[in-house]
Design a protein around this motif. Structure first.
Motif, PDB file in Angstrom:
ATOM      1  N   TYR A   1       7.127   0.609  -6.931  1.00 32.38           N
ATOM      2  CA  TYR A   1       8.366   0.421  -6.577  1.00 32.38           C
ATOM      3  C   TYR A   1       8.710   0.648  -4.976  1.00 32.38           C
ATOM      4  O   TYR A   1       7.553   1.845  -5.004  1.00 32.38           O
ATOM      5  N   HIS A   2       9.379   0.188  -4.096  1.00 32.82           N
ATOM      6  CA  HIS A   2       9.547   0.248  -2.540  1.00 32.82           C
ATOM      7  C   HIS A   2      10.106   2.149  -2.851  1.00 32.82           C
ATOM      8  O   HIS A   2      10.727   1.914  -2.809  1.00 32.82           O
ATOM      9  N   PRO A   3       9.705   2.236  -1.507  1.00 36.64           N
ATOM     10  CA  PRO A   3      10.072   4.012  -1.518  1.00 36.64           C
ATOM     11  C   PRO A   3      11.289   3.816  -0.148  1.00 36.64           C
ATOM     12  O   PRO A   3      11.071   4.192   0.655  1.00 36.64           O
ATOM     13  N   THR A   4      12.507   3.718  -0.747  1.00 36.87           N
ATOM     14  CA  THR A   4      13.920   3.490  -0.202  1.00 36.87           C
ATOM     15  C   THR A   4      14.044   4.447  -0.034  1.00 36.87           C
ATOM     16  O   THR A   4      14.797   5.014   1.436  1.00 36.87           O
TER      17      THR A   4
ATOM     18  N   PRO B   1       1.083  -1.123  -0.157  1.00 40.54           N
ATOM     19  CA  PRO B   1      -0.008  -0.227   0.486  1.00 40.54           C
ATOM     20  C   PRO B   1       0.527   1.225   0.132  1.00 40.54           C
ATOM     21  O   PRO B   1       0.548   2.594  -0.725  1.00 40.54           O
ATOM     22  N   TRP B   2       2.121   1.360   0.644  1.00 39.05           N
ATOM     23  CA  TRP B   2       2.746   2.862   0.296  1.00 39.05           C
ATOM     24  C   TRP B   2       4.025   2.214  -0.435  1.00 39.05           C
ATOM     25  O   TRP B   2       4.994   3.236  -0.780  1.00 39.05           O
ATOM     26  N   ALA B   3       3.522   1.664  -1.557  1.00 40.77           N
ATOM     27  CA  ALA B   3       4.266   1.706  -3.241  1.00 40.77           C
ATOM     28  C   ALA B   3       4.856   2.881  -3.661  1.00 40.77           C
ATOM     29  O   ALA B   3       3.968   3.694  -3.363  1.00 40.77           O
ATOM     30  N   LEU B   4       6.141   3.289  -4.510  1.00 39.64           N
ATOM     31  CA  LEU B   4       6.398   4.326  -4.788  1.00 39.64           C
ATOM     32  C   LEU B   4       5.872   4.483  -6.141  1.00 39.64           C
ATOM     33  O   LEU B   4       6.321   3.294  -6.645  1.00 39.64           O
ATOM     34  N   LYS B   5       4.687   4.950  -6.564  1.00 39.29           N
ATOM     35  CA  LYS B   5       4.531   5.098  -7.912  1.00 39.29           C
ATOM     36  C   LYS B   5       5.202   5.897  -8.583  1.00 39.29           C
ATOM     37  O   LYS B   5       5.299   7.115  -8.556  1.00 39.29           O
ATOM     38  N   ILE B   6       6.211   5.018  -9.793  1.00 41.32           N
ATOM     39  CA  ILE B   6       6.992   5.738 -10.668  1.00 41.32           C
ATOM     40  C   ILE B   6       6.726   6.173 -12.186  1.00 41.32           C
ATOM     41  O   ILE B   6       5.940   4.899 -12.631  1.00 41.32           O
TER      42      ILE B   6
END
Length: 287
Positions: free
Chosen positions: A176-179, A158-163
């Motif tokens: 993707y994982h929001p590193t 749910p907290w994935a980062l949209k690129i």
């Protein structure tokens, strides 16, 4: 099906009339101001003069920016000197690309120069600044969010980062994982840890700074494992992963040896401030 995700900015630049305000540079600048503000408060609490941290930062920050950029360009030289690349881009720091290891190493040289000019010990100044540096990193990582860079592996959390896709640089659209977020939160935790440990154990002679370095590298090792951007590998491990291991060991060894050789905290961190208060510099006392 995508239920939730963290959106990325459509652009990393906001124009105020003819002046471009770049998100990456803005985050770096805000981080520097916060680090100096917090460092100044801690320096005064330890017996130093107000303004000393900022005066030394005038030396440390430019050196740190140059060091951070050099580290990035050297370790990712193919981005600027490979076939079809323009070497001029190596100077475009606002587009992203600062290596923390180079920033700390060369920044320390600048800080040493500033401390020498003021007649104060570099380790004491570094201890005062340590948690502020961690907070500055937490803020600075949001610059990567503006630039849509340094994200992790694909995920549907749910907290994935949209690129967004960018064929020009080979960026593939997805979540993707929001590193950048992971590292930002980790840096805030590191700052809290250093402040707590400094109060609990009365850290001195550079040990608060060493704790900050050691704690940060633990998280950085994990973030390197998650990232998917191109990087040099040594024995199957990313270069920054190896650097994290080496720096962690160095920081821990320093803390152990320093605690044995110079226990306690500096009684006087800035002789001029002690003179202002009518106190003569005293030898360091054990905690």
């Amino acid at each position: 099906m995508e239920i939730a995700y963290i959106p990325s900015p459509s652009t990393g630049v906001v124009h105020l009339g003819p002046v471009p305000l770049r998100g990456y540079a803005f985050c770096i600048i805000i981080g520097v101001f916060v680090a100096v503000w917090l460092g100044n408060r801690r320096w005064i609490a330890r017996g130093g003069r107000a303004g000393t941290v900022a005066d030394i930062a005038v030396w440390a920050v430019p050196f740190g920016l140059v060091g951070g950029r050099l580290y990035h360009v050297i370790t990712d030289y193919e981005l600027y000197f490979g076939e079809g690349r323009d070497w001029v881009n190596a100077f475009k720091i606002w587009e992203g690309g600062l290596g923390i290891w180079g920033a700390v190493a060369l920044g320390a040289v600048g800080a040493w120069i500033g401390c020498r000019r003021r007649g104060i010990p570099l380790p004491a100044w570094a201890d005062a600044l340590a948690p502020g540096l961690a907070v500055a990193q937490a803020i600075g990582r949001w610059g990567n969010w503006f630039n849509q860079e340094l994200y992790g592996k694909a995920t549907d959390l749910p907290w994935a980062l949209k690129i967004d896709a960018d064929p020009a640089i080979g960026r593939v659209a997805g979540t993707y994982h929001p590193t950048f977020l992971y590292e930002s939160l980790w840096c805030l935790a590191v700052a809290a840890l250093v402040i707590w440990a400094d109060r609990r154990f009365t850290l001195g002679h550079g040990r608060a700074f060493a704790l900050y370095v050691a704690a940060y590298t633990v998280g950085r090792f994990w973030f390197e494992y998650l990232r998917v951007d191109d990087a040099h590998h040594v024995l199957g491990l990313r270069l920054n992963g190896w650097t994290s291991i080496v720096v962690f060991i160095g920081a821990v060894v320093y803390m152990v040896l320093s605690a044995k050789r110079r226990p306690g905290r500096e009684a006087v961190v800035e002789p001029a401030a002690a003179e202002d208060a009518g106190k003569a510099p005293e030898p360091a006392k054990k905690a």
